[in-house]
Design a protein around this motif. Sequence first.
Motif, mmCIF file in Angstrom:
data_model
loop_
_atom_site.group_PDB
_atom_site.id
_atom_site.type_symbol
_atom_site.label_atom_id
_atom_site.label_comp_id
_atom_site.label_asym_id
_atom_site.label_seq_id
_atom_site.Cartn_x
_atom_site.Cartn_y
_atom_site.Cartn_z
ATOM 1 N N SER A 18 -45.351 147.765 -17.596
ATOM 2 C CA SER A 18 -46.743 148.840 -17.318
ATOM 3 C C SER A 18 -46.995 149.628 -18.339
ATOM 4 O O SER A 18 -47.886 150.528 -18.324
ATOM 5 N N ASP A 19 -46.290 149.720 -19.505
ATOM 6 C CA ASP A 19 -46.077 150.735 -20.542
ATOM 7 C C ASP A 19 -46.328 152.352 -20.086
ATOM 8 O O ASP A 19 -47.054 152.943 -20.404
ATOM 9 N N ARG A 20 -45.528 152.466 -18.803
ATOM 10 C CA ARG A 20 -45.728 153.797 -18.235
ATOM 11 C C ARG A 20 -44.152 154.139 -17.918
ATOM 12 O O ARG A 20 -43.342 153.533 -17.831
ATOM 13 N N TYR A 21 -43.946 155.699 -17.576
ATOM 14 C CA TYR A 21 -42.811 156.082 -17.108
ATOM 15 C C TYR A 21 -42.951 156.283 -15.459
ATOM 16 O O TYR A 21 -43.802 156.529 -15.097
ATOM 17 N N HIS A 22 -41.788 155.816 -14.748
ATOM 18 C CA HIS A 22 -41.488 155.905 -13.433
ATOM 19 C C HIS A 22 -40.240 156.389 -12.939
ATOM 20 O O HIS A 22 -39.252 156.362 -13.656
ATOM 21 N N VAL A 23 -40.275 156.968 -11.625
ATOM 22 C CA VAL A 23 -39.124 157.444 -11.175
ATOM 23 C C VAL A 23 -38.063 156.131 -11.019
ATOM 24 O O VAL A 23 -38.753 155.195 -10.199
ATOM 25 N N CYS A 24 -36.903 156.076 -11.609
ATOM 26 C CA CYS A 24 -36.006 154.832 -11.396
ATOM 27 C C CYS A 24 -35.371 154.971 -10.022
ATOM 28 O O CYS A 24 -34.447 156.181 -9.918
ATOM 29 N N LEU A 25 -35.604 154.351 -8.818
ATOM 30 C CA LEU A 25 -35.087 154.472 -7.636
ATOM 31 C C LEU A 25 -33.799 153.702 -7.589
ATOM 32 O O LEU A 25 -32.833 154.000 -6.933
ATOM 33 N N SER A 26 -33.551 152.538 -8.373
ATOM 34 C CA SER A 26 -32.261 151.813 -8.463
ATOM 35 C C SER A 26 -32.170 151.276 -9.790
ATOM 36 O O SER A 26 -33.100 150.730 -10.262
ATOM 37 N N GLY A 27 -30.999 151.519 -10.578
ATOM 38 C CA GLY A 27 -30.931 150.901 -11.651
ATOM 39 C C GLY A 27 -29.324 150.863 -12.340
ATOM 40 O O GLY A 27 -28.798 151.657 -11.789
ATOM 41 N N ALA A 28 -29.148 150.141 -13.359
ATOM 42 C CA ALA A 28 -27.883 150.130 -13.884
ATOM 43 C C ALA A 28 -27.829 149.114 -15.111
ATOM 44 O O ALA A 28 -29.021 148.422 -15.290
ATOM 45 N N ALA A 29 -26.834 149.207 -15.922
ATOM 46 C CA ALA A 29 -26.650 148.167 -16.782
ATOM 47 C C ALA A 29 -27.955 147.979 -17.773
ATOM 48 O O ALA A 29 -28.226 147.036 -18.145
ATOM 49 N N GLY A 30 -28.349 149.297 -18.163
ATOM 50 C CA GLY A 30 -29.848 149.335 -19.004
ATOM 51 C C GLY A 30 -30.934 149.030 -18.524
ATOM 52 O O GLY A 30 -31.917 148.846 -19.499
ATOM 53 N N ARG A 31 -31.148 148.911 -17.612
ATOM 54 C CA ARG A 31 -32.465 148.469 -16.856
ATOM 55 C C ARG A 31 -32.660 148.988 -15.448
ATOM 56 O O ARG A 31 -31.743 149.365 -14.767
ATOM 57 N N CYS A 32 -34.012 149.343 -15.014
ATOM 58 C CA CYS A 32 -34.203 149.920 -13.703
ATOM 59 C C CYS A 32 -34.772 148.806 -12.917
ATOM 60 O O CYS A 32 -35.428 147.932 -13.129
ATOM 61 N N PHE A 33 -34.257 148.599 -11.719
ATOM 62 C CA PHE A 33 -34.616 147.353 -10.794
ATOM 63 C C PHE A 33 -35.645 147.840 -9.766
ATOM 64 O O PHE A 33 -36.375 146.898 -9.524
ATOM 65 N N ASP A 90 -23.722 149.983 -27.151
ATOM 66 C CA ASP A 90 -23.552 149.421 -25.773
ATOM 67 C C ASP A 90 -24.770 149.865 -24.644
ATOM 68 O O ASP A 90 -25.663 150.860 -24.992
ATOM 69 N N LEU A 91 -24.953 149.177 -23.748
ATOM 70 C CA LEU A 91 -26.062 149.446 -22.562
ATOM 71 C C LEU A 91 -25.784 150.897 -22.152
ATOM 72 O O LEU A 91 -24.580 151.691 -22.202
ATOM 73 N N CYS A 92 -27.003 151.728 -22.046
ATOM 74 C CA CYS A 92 -26.765 153.189 -21.354
ATOM 75 C C CYS A 92 -28.167 153.130 -20.199
ATOM 76 O O CYS A 92 -28.870 152.284 -20.159
ATOM 77 N N GLY A 93 -28.047 154.097 -19.499
ATOM 78 C CA GLY A 93 -28.960 154.496 -18.517
ATOM 79 C C GLY A 93 -29.362 153.211 -17.554
ATOM 80 O O GLY A 93 -28.598 152.432 -17.634
ATOM 81 N N PRO A 94 -30.373 153.464 -16.809
ATOM 82 C CA PRO A 94 -31.383 154.666 -16.842
ATOM 83 C C PRO A 94 -30.846 155.906 -16.200
ATOM 84 O O PRO A 94 -30.105 155.770 -15.287
#
Length: 103
Positions: free
Chosen positions: A14-29, A99-103
């Motif tokens: 979406s080329d936007r920032y959103h609150v990440c409700l669930s994520g790990a291993a370098g990505r938001c799910f 290494d992977l980081c965030g979100p």
Amino acid sequence: MSCPAQPCAYHPGSDRYHVCLSGAAGRCFHYGRTCAPEHGCMHDAASGRYRRCEQAEEGRCLRFGDACEPPGACMLDRRDQLLRTCLDQADGRCSRFGDLCGP
């Protein structure tokens, strides 16, 4: 006891920032409402750089400023769309990822 703050994460589709409700291993799910990171350093998809956002609206930067480095040097690796620690950064771009980081 309060809950930890949910991170404001970049959504490449979406080329936007959103609150990440669930994520790990370098990505938001699972993404929530739009947001802007408190530190103001946002990914500029057009240039492939991280730049200071001077005006944000609904998760998107409308006016970018100078190059910046996000906290912890956690940057989007455009090759696989994952967040990785940048090991060699210049002018808002990463030339070598770790290494992977965030979100």
